[in-house]
Structure formats: C-alpha cells, structure tokens
Design an enzyme around this catalytic site. Structure first.
Site, PDB file in Angstrom:
ATOM      1  N   LYS A   1     -10.535 -20.369  65.002  1.00  0.00           N
ATOM      2  CA  LYS A   1     -11.298 -20.984  63.894  1.00  0.00           C
ATOM      3  C   LYS A   1     -11.133 -20.148  62.530  1.00  0.00           C
ATOM      4  O   LYS A   1     -10.895 -20.749  61.680  1.00  0.00           O
ATOM      5  CB  LYS A   1     -12.692 -21.219  64.171  1.00  0.00           C
ATOM      6  CG  LYS A   1     -13.150 -22.321  65.065  1.00  0.00           C
ATOM      7  CD  LYS A   1     -14.523 -22.326  65.487  1.00  0.00           C
ATOM      8  CE  LYS A   1     -14.770 -23.217  66.828  1.00  0.00           C
ATOM      9  NZ  LYS A   1     -16.057 -23.035  67.409  1.00  0.00           N
TER      10      LYS A   1
ATOM     11  N   GLN B   1     -21.472 -19.396  67.245  1.00  0.00           N
ATOM     12  CA  GLN B   1     -20.473 -19.620  68.548  1.00  0.00           C
ATOM     13  C   GLN B   1     -21.439 -19.960  69.826  1.00  0.00           C
ATOM     14  O   GLN B   1     -22.287 -18.997  70.243  1.00  0.00           O
ATOM     15  CB  GLN B   1     -19.499 -18.840  68.567  1.00  0.00           C
ATOM     16  CG  GLN B   1     -18.451 -19.024  69.805  1.00  0.00           C
ATOM     17  CD  GLN B   1     -17.691 -20.301  69.437  1.00  0.00           C
ATOM     18  OE1 GLN B   1     -17.257 -20.836  68.202  1.00  0.00           O
ATOM     19  NE2 GLN B   1     -17.722 -21.291  70.408  1.00  0.00           N
TER      20      GLN B   1
ATOM     21  N   ASP C   1     -21.594 -27.163  61.902  1.00  0.00           N
ATOM     22  CA  ASP C   1     -21.503 -27.627  63.294  1.00  0.00           C
ATOM     23  C   ASP C   1     -22.263 -28.984  63.571  1.00  0.00           C
ATOM     24  O   ASP C   1     -22.264 -29.663  64.558  1.00  0.00           O
ATOM     25  CB  ASP C   1     -21.824 -26.546  64.315  1.00  0.00           C
ATOM     26  CG  ASP C   1     -20.742 -25.954  65.122  1.00  0.00           C
ATOM     27  OD1 ASP C   1     -19.663 -26.596  64.818  1.00  0.00           O
ATOM     28  OD2 ASP C   1     -20.778 -24.836  65.647  1.00  0.00           O
TER      29      ASP C   1
END
Ligand code: NAD
Length: 288
Positions: free
Chosen positions: A53, A97, A120
């Site tokens: 990412k 994450q 997200d």
C-alpha cells in the site's frame, strides 16, 4: 471459455487517473493527499500488505506514513495514536491494518478513527450508512475497499447488475457483508451464503454474479457455477511455500463461467486502487 477479468490492468488505469488528480491537487490547491498505515505486531502477511500500500502511494504521489507498533502495544496507546492522526493535517486517510493482535478490541479501535479519514470504510458510522443506503448515490463517502473493487470488476464486464441474481459466499464485515450491500444498492437480488449454508452448490448455481470470499481453496468447483456467470474470486490462500490460490477452482471454472477473476491479479490490485481512491477523495474534501 471465460473472459479473464484483468484486475491488474483495471487497477492500473484507476491509479493512472489518480496520479493525474494528485498532481492537480498539488498544483491548484497545494494539497498532497496523505495516508497513515498503522501496523501492530509482526504478522508477515500484514507487513507485506502495508508495504504494498505504501509503495502504491509513492507511485501515485500520495504521502504515506507507515507506523509500526510492537505486538504488545496497549489499547490506550493505540487509541491515543489514532486521535493524533485524526488531528494531523498531513493525513487524509487512516488505515489500521487488520487483524489486530488478540488483546486489542478491533471494534473499539476502529470506532476511534475519524469517520472523515476512514478510508477503509470500517467505522460503524460508515458501515451504518452503507446498510441504510437504498440506492448507489446514498452510499457513504468511504465504502470498504475490497467490496468496492469487486463491484468495479463486475462492471468492467459490461454486464448489468440490476435485476441479476447475485450470490456472495462469506459474511465477514470486511468483505462478504459489504459486498452484498453494494450489490443490493446496484439493485441485484442478493443471497449470502456462509459456513452453515446448506446446499451451497445449488445456491451458487443460481448466481448470475458469484462473489466468493471464504478463504477456502477450491471451495467453488466448476459444477457450482452457472454457465456464463460472472465469478469474482476474493480468496487469497497460501498453498505450499510460494503459491497463492483463490477460493475458486480457476482452471475448471473458467471453462464454465462467462467472466472470471484470477488469483493473483484479480481482486487484490483493486483493493489497493480503491484505498488510493478513497484517500484522494478524502483530500479533495479537506479544507485548507
Ligand atoms: P473471514 O474468515 O472473516 O470470513 C470467511 C467467511 O467465509 C465466513 O463468513 C464463513 O462463514 C465463510 N465460509 C467459510 N467456510 C465456508 C464454507 N465451507 N462454505 C461457505 N462459506 C464458508 O474471511 P474474510 O476476511 O472475509 O476473507 C475471505 C478471503 O478473502 C480470505 O481468503 C482473505 O485472505 C481474502 N481477502 C482478500 C482481499 C483482497 O484484497 N484480495 C481482501 C480481504 C480478504
């Protein structure tokens, strides 16, 4: 023989467009989109994802900040860090994450991310908006990246989603449930199958659009696919030392499906492209 949906190529096109938009934001508004990626612990797969990412951010002109934290980081400390990032003007997107180590309450942590930097799409407010959206234009600004990528891949086939029978295998908050909500917002008739579902084969065979996110190698075999269906394989399973496979028996399934995504090179690259897109959109909405 199915058309292979090239997620890598579609993701690259999106990334090229974002690169242009980032350059425009920098030139016209002096804004550089910024993404903070928080990684708690040493999970090797998570490390790989965070690095991918960050690299994608660099290539697009997005500022990225990797924040590695020890596996035993106390929840209070993690939440304090998130609060700091919420206030940080350089940061437009915050990514925690997942999965977090067991001692941390994932729900409690995600709740602390500002919904305006929740690239997200996992904040309860954004998930709630996703649930209450009746139509596509009522969706929240941030929808989860992998599900958003699945929809783009389906749409790349030119097949109309509205009115189709869509089956989603998997009911996680990260993939299965949001992808089902997005398909509903696109007016499909949606069935969610999961580990307790009976007659999985018969249910899958009804699907004009089949999205599989179970994390079980070769769960979906060719005889479970309706001829001509669009098959989106979200699964990423490590087999042996190096090989990655999806949840669909790709070689056999491609003889039956109309369109199918490969693993790797299907959904994975789209997840990253959607994360970049959410970050750029967040920066576009920021006041400076
Ligand atoms: P999860 O373990 O949280 O959920 C799996 C779901 O599959 C569950 O809802 C379970 O009920 C269902 N399931 C399990 N076995 C089943 C069976 N035999 N029959 C029917 N349903 C079954 O996993 P997740 O986070 O949703 O991820 C699913 C897969 O997608 C994993 O392989 C993961 O690595 C992959 N993934 C890929 C990306 C990407 O960007 N490519 C992103 C997220 C997840």
């Amino acid at each position: 023989m199915a058309t292979i949906i090239d997620g890598k190529q579609i993701a690259q096109q999106i990334r090229d467009g974002l690169k242009t938009e980032v350059a425009r934001l920098q030139k016209e508004r002096k804004i550089t989109p910024g993404l903070a990626a928080v990684l708690v612990g040493e999970n090797p797969a998570s490390k790989v994802y965070v690095n991918m990412k960050a690299k994608a951010c660099d290539e697009t002109g997005i500022y990225s900040q990797k924040i590695p934290l020890p596996a035993d980081t106390p929840q209070k400390k993690l939440i304090e860090l998130v609060h700091g990032l919420n206030q940080d003007q350089k940061i437009h997107g915050i990514l925690i994450q997942l999965p977090l180590p067991d001692h941390l309450d994932q729900h409690a942590v995600l709740q602390e991310v500002s919904p305006h930097k929740d690239v997200d799409g996992f904040h309860p407010m954004n998930l709630g908006k996703l649930l209450s959206a009746k139509f596509w234009d009522e969706l929240p600004a941030f929808v989860p990246c992998t599900p958003a990528g699945c929809i783009q891949l389906i749409e790349s086939t030119g097949i109309e989603i509205e009115g189709k029978n869509a089956v989603v295998v998997g009911r996680s908050v990260i993939v299965g449930k949001p992808v089902a909500m997005l398909l509903l917002a696109k007016q499909a008739t949606v069935t969610i199958a999961h580990s307790r579902t009976k007659n999985l084969k018969e249910i899958c065979r009804q699907a004009d659009i089949l999205v599989v996110a179970a994390g079980r190698p070769k769960l979906v075999t060719a005889d479970m696919i309706k001829p001509g269906a669009v098959v989106i394989d979200v699964g990423v399973n490590r087999v042996g030392e190096k090989q990655l496979v999806g949840d669909v028996d790709f070689e056999a399934a491609k003889e039956v499906a109309g369109f199918i995504t490969p693993v790797p090179g299907g959904v994975g690259p789209m997840t990253i492209a959607m994360l970049l897109r959410n970050t750029v959109e967040s920066a576009q909405c920021s006041v400076s």
